[in-house]
Design a protein around this motif. Structure first.
Motif, PDB file in Angstrom:
ATOM      1  N   GLN B 171       0.728  -1.076  -0.028  1.00 15.17           N
ATOM      2  CA  GLN B 171      -0.072  -0.214   0.223  1.00 15.17           C
ATOM      3  C   GLN B 171       0.819   1.444   0.079  1.00 15.17           C
ATOM      4  O   GLN B 171       0.782   2.049   0.714  1.00 15.17           O
ATOM      5  N   PRO B 172       1.620   1.437  -0.925  1.00 11.90           N
ATOM      6  CA  PRO B 172       2.388   2.433  -1.127  1.00 11.90           C
ATOM      7  C   PRO B 172       1.672   3.859  -1.061  1.00 11.90           C
ATOM      8  O   PRO B 172       0.812   3.900  -2.032  1.00 11.90           O
ATOM      9  N   GLY B 173       1.880   4.919  -0.352  1.00 13.40           N
ATOM     10  CA  GLY B 173       1.138   6.154  -0.409  1.00 13.40           C
ATOM     11  C   GLY B 173      -0.059   5.978   0.625  1.00 13.40           C
ATOM     12  O   GLY B 173      -0.721   6.932   0.939  1.00 13.40           O
ATOM     13  N   ILE B 174      -0.473   4.773   0.967  1.00 15.49           N
ATOM     14  CA  ILE B 174      -1.734   4.584   1.864  1.00 15.49           C
ATOM     15  C   ILE B 174      -0.886   4.593   3.051  1.00 15.49           C
ATOM     16  O   ILE B 174      -1.367   5.176   4.240  1.00 15.49           O
ATOM     17  N   GLN B 175      -0.165   3.562   3.385  1.00 19.39           N
ATOM     18  CA  GLN B 175       0.780   3.390   4.539  1.00 19.39           C
ATOM     19  C   GLN B 175       2.064   3.895   4.511  1.00 19.39           C
ATOM     20  O   GLN B 175       2.717   4.355   3.472  1.00 19.39           O
ATOM     21  N   PRO B 176       2.326   4.489   5.587  1.00 20.36           N
ATOM     22  CA  PRO B 176       3.707   5.414   5.916  1.00 20.36           C
ATOM     23  C   PRO B 176       4.727   4.187   5.374  1.00 20.36           C
ATOM     24  O   PRO B 176       4.621   3.211   5.689  1.00 20.36           O
ATOM     25  N   ALA B 177       5.999   4.840   4.654  1.00 22.05           N
ATOM     26  CA  ALA B 177       7.059   3.919   4.201  1.00 22.05           C
ATOM     27  C   ALA B 177       7.576   3.256   5.432  1.00 22.05           C
ATOM     28  O   ALA B 177       7.610   3.904   6.553  1.00 22.05           O
ATOM     29  N   MET B 178       7.763   2.121   5.372  1.00 22.05           N
ATOM     30  CA  MET B 178       8.548   1.325   6.770  1.00 22.05           C
ATOM     31  C   MET B 178       7.697   1.193   7.807  1.00 22.05           C
ATOM     32  O   MET B 178       8.152   1.202   8.989  1.00 22.05           O
ATOM     33  N   ASN B 179       6.240   1.193   7.428  1.00 20.14           N
ATOM     34  CA  ASN B 179       5.313   0.847   8.616  1.00 20.14           C
ATOM     35  C   ASN B 179       5.529  -0.811   8.978  1.00 20.14           C
ATOM     36  O   ASN B 179       5.467  -1.448   8.245  1.00 20.14           O
ATOM     37  N   LEU B 180       5.625  -0.718  10.216  1.00 18.65           N
ATOM     38  CA  LEU B 180       5.789  -2.096  10.891  1.00 18.65           C
ATOM     39  C   LEU B 180       6.570  -2.941  10.545  1.00 18.65           C
ATOM     40  O   LEU B 180       6.751  -4.231  10.369  1.00 18.65           O
ATOM     41  N   ARG B 181       7.832  -2.168  10.412  1.00 18.17           N
ATOM     42  CA  ARG B 181       9.153  -2.983  10.292  1.00 18.17           C
ATOM     43  C   ARG B 181      10.307  -2.210  11.106  1.00 18.17           C
ATOM     44  O   ARG B 181      10.308  -0.886  11.267  1.00 18.17           O
ATOM     45  N   GLY B 182      11.080  -3.075  11.784  1.00 16.04           N
ATOM     46  CA  GLY B 182      12.092  -2.631  12.553  1.00 16.04           C
ATOM     47  C   GLY B 182      13.179  -3.449  12.851  1.00 16.04           C
ATOM     48  O   GLY B 182      13.090  -4.665  12.885  1.00 16.04           O
ATOM     49  N   ILE B 183      14.364  -3.154  12.990  1.00 23.26           N
ATOM     50  CA  ILE B 183      15.702  -3.827  13.569  1.00 23.26           C
ATOM     51  C   ILE B 183      16.052  -3.383  14.872  1.00 23.26           C
ATOM     52  O   ILE B 183      16.077  -2.174  15.424  1.00 23.26           O
ATOM     53  N   PHE B 184      16.115  -4.581  15.783  1.00 18.85           N
ATOM     54  CA  PHE B 184      16.378  -4.136  17.069  1.00 18.85           C
ATOM     55  C   PHE B 184      17.628  -5.090  17.697  1.00 18.85           C
ATOM     56  O   PHE B 184      17.866  -6.124  17.051  1.00 18.85           O
ATOM     57  N   ARG B 185      18.311  -4.542  18.706  1.00 20.35           N
ATOM     58  CA  ARG B 185      19.551  -5.395  19.219  1.00 20.35           C
ATOM     59  C   ARG B 185      19.009  -5.847  20.376  1.00 20.35           C
ATOM     60  O   ARG B 185      18.795  -5.175  21.287  1.00 20.35           O
ATOM     61  N   ALA B 186      19.314  -7.120  20.915  1.00 14.88           N
ATOM     62  CA  ALA B 186      19.215  -7.618  22.329  1.00 14.88           C
ATOM     63  C   ALA B 186      20.099  -6.915  23.185  1.00 14.88           C
ATOM     64  O   ALA B 186      21.265  -6.572  22.778  1.00 14.88           O
ATOM     65  N   ASP B 187      19.699  -6.759  24.410  1.00 17.62           N
ATOM     66  CA  ASP B 187      20.554  -6.098  25.474  1.00 17.62           C
ATOM     67  C   ASP B 187      21.667  -7.055  25.888  1.00 17.62           C
ATOM     68  O   ASP B 187      21.889  -8.203  25.656  1.00 17.62           O
ATOM     69  N   ASP B 188      22.337  -6.544  26.832  1.00 17.10           N
ATOM     70  CA  ASP B 188      23.439  -7.515  27.561  1.00 17.10           C
ATOM     71  C   ASP B 188      22.916  -8.866  27.935  1.00 17.10           C
ATOM     72  O   ASP B 188      23.773  -9.816  28.179  1.00 17.10           O
TER      73      ASP B 188
END
Lengths: 297, 297
Positions: B171-188
């Protein structure tokens, strides 16, 4: 893991062990019995291939790419999937299953992609070679039923490639339209005869994914020289077949597996100026005889 | 009819009885051993399907048409052949064969077509929902090795469809770009946590040949709600997987067979204004815990 769904159906999550059952269980609501039968066979064998071959993810991606490109190579003049079916022997197998005939009746072979409706109707003896290439050739025979009775008026629709290995429809503007195509009617004794040129072997198309696969399999793309026939008569099963030239170098390795022993014929060279003049061909010429036996229905 | 070719090879003309051997004999010059192995399996099973099903010529023509249209439906945004592979359970089978893991390690499932490289990197606790739709959701867990040791700094790449059942790239133009995507790093201590929206079930595309086949088989096109993960860490085998929402109506009938028992999780509704405020979500919200266990390599 398997069990009963909230709606009362059965389920089994897909594992290597359960994969076939997991997928087949989803046919439980299929209303089309024939489709369910076909898909059951397809699913079983597809999973069997995967389990035997154990493709890597990269190999499976290559397979997906091949399947995709094979469809994308198709257009109104090119059918790459039929070529795939042909070169894996599937077209001939389907043809065989659909044409189990009584012994003695002329055997079928594949129609091929180059038949054209509305070929010119010729009188017996007519010459279908409009480009005059290759070795002149005289073809004759009889159309009979399985008891050996003549079938007067049987219709013979014949076509072939030219001496360069191309059908007219592959070379519009180069070959005359309807070159090497004709419709004949057998006479009162079931006899037919016509003039043409001796057929030549030719390659199936090799510029697509199927051609590349053929090469990768170490196979050549050639079909041995042949002359196509569709022979029909009222009350008889129509025969779609070829005759093959016995001394062709590709007779034993037809790229599409179309050859049957019963369809191989000698195309003898005849050096007889009187006969050539009588027939209306230059001397020398090739000659072949082919009787067609139709099964009564 | 079989025998030796003039060149010393073997041949057998194709009949119903000899069809497999006739085609396999043509692999005699294949230099690519792996291809010969794959094609041997494909040819055997393809001919077995034809012999079991005995398609009419019309049915085989329908099959050719289906195969052709499936490739022609593909473009740079649509891969109908992968959908075919998915809906027949083949993608999951290939995935299973390629990811046989020690017991206890998190199981794989299919990548799917909607992963995007270069998703935004978030701090732990970040919210990947840019459209704010659906039920707010808190996701947390740990990344561990098979011995239960934390894997500090493990990378988690997560993505999902929105509450309407579409990925941002659909849904380009309907949803914001990169909606519901992410990269995380686990903590120590190998812990991770982030905010999102509760995933929703959605249909695979049904406007192509594969969708029509699904319908004809009496199947629905839905995938149960899920959240995608790719989890990786140095010295460990990367896991590509989903977690599935336990109470989803399609949990037991995923159109692409992606569900595994070990990947089903409760998404509990939490009604606790203090916790909601602490996490930074509206009250009430859904909460799910998912520990990822990576196999050391």
């Amino acid at each position: 893991m398997s069990g009963e769904t909230p709606a009362g159906g059965t389920y089994s999550f897909l594992t290597e062990e359960t994969s076939v059952d997991a997928v087949l269980a989803r046919l439980e609501n299929c209303q089309d019995e024939r489709l369910a039968e076909v898909m059951t066979s397809v699913i079983r064998h597809l999973h069997a291939v995967i389990k035997e071959v154990e493709p890597t993810q990269q190999e499976w991606a290559l397979a997906i790419d091949f399947l995709t490109k094979t469809g994308q190579k198709c257009d109104d003049k090119r059918q790459e999937w039929i070529l795939m079916s042909d070169t894996l022997g599937v077209s001939m197998l389907v043809d065989a299953i659909n044409h189990r005939r009584p012994s003695g009746a002329t055997e079928n072979t594949v129609l091929g992609p180059f038949h054209v409706e509305g070929a010119p109707v010729h009188a017996l003896g007519g010459n279908i070679s409009k480009d005059g290439k290759g070795t002149p050739c005289f073809v004759s025979g009889r159309v009979l039923d399985s008891d050996g009775n003549a079938i007067p008026g049987a219709k013979l629709d014949v076509w072939q490639s030219n001496a360069d290995g191309f059908y007219d429809v592959q070379q519009p503007g180069i070959q005359p339209a309807m070159n090497l195509r004709g419709i004949f009617r057998a006479d009162d004794e079931g006899r037919y005869w016509f003039r043409t040129q001796k057929p030549q072997f030719y390659p199936v198309p090799t510029d697509g994914p199927v051609g590349k696969l053929l090469m990768a399999m170490g196979r050549h793309p050639f079909r041995p020289a042949h002359l196509h026939y569709i022979v029909s008569a009222e009350g008889c099963e129509t025969v779609t077949t070829h005759i093959f030239v016995r001394d062709d170098p590709y007779l034993h390795s037809d790229a599409v597996f179309g050859v049957k022993e019963s369809l191989i014929r000698d195309f003898d060279m005849v050096d007889d100026p009187d006969r050539a003049a009588e027939i209306g061909l230059p001397n020398p010429f090739a000659e072949v005889a082919f009787d067609v036996v139709l099964a009564r229905v």
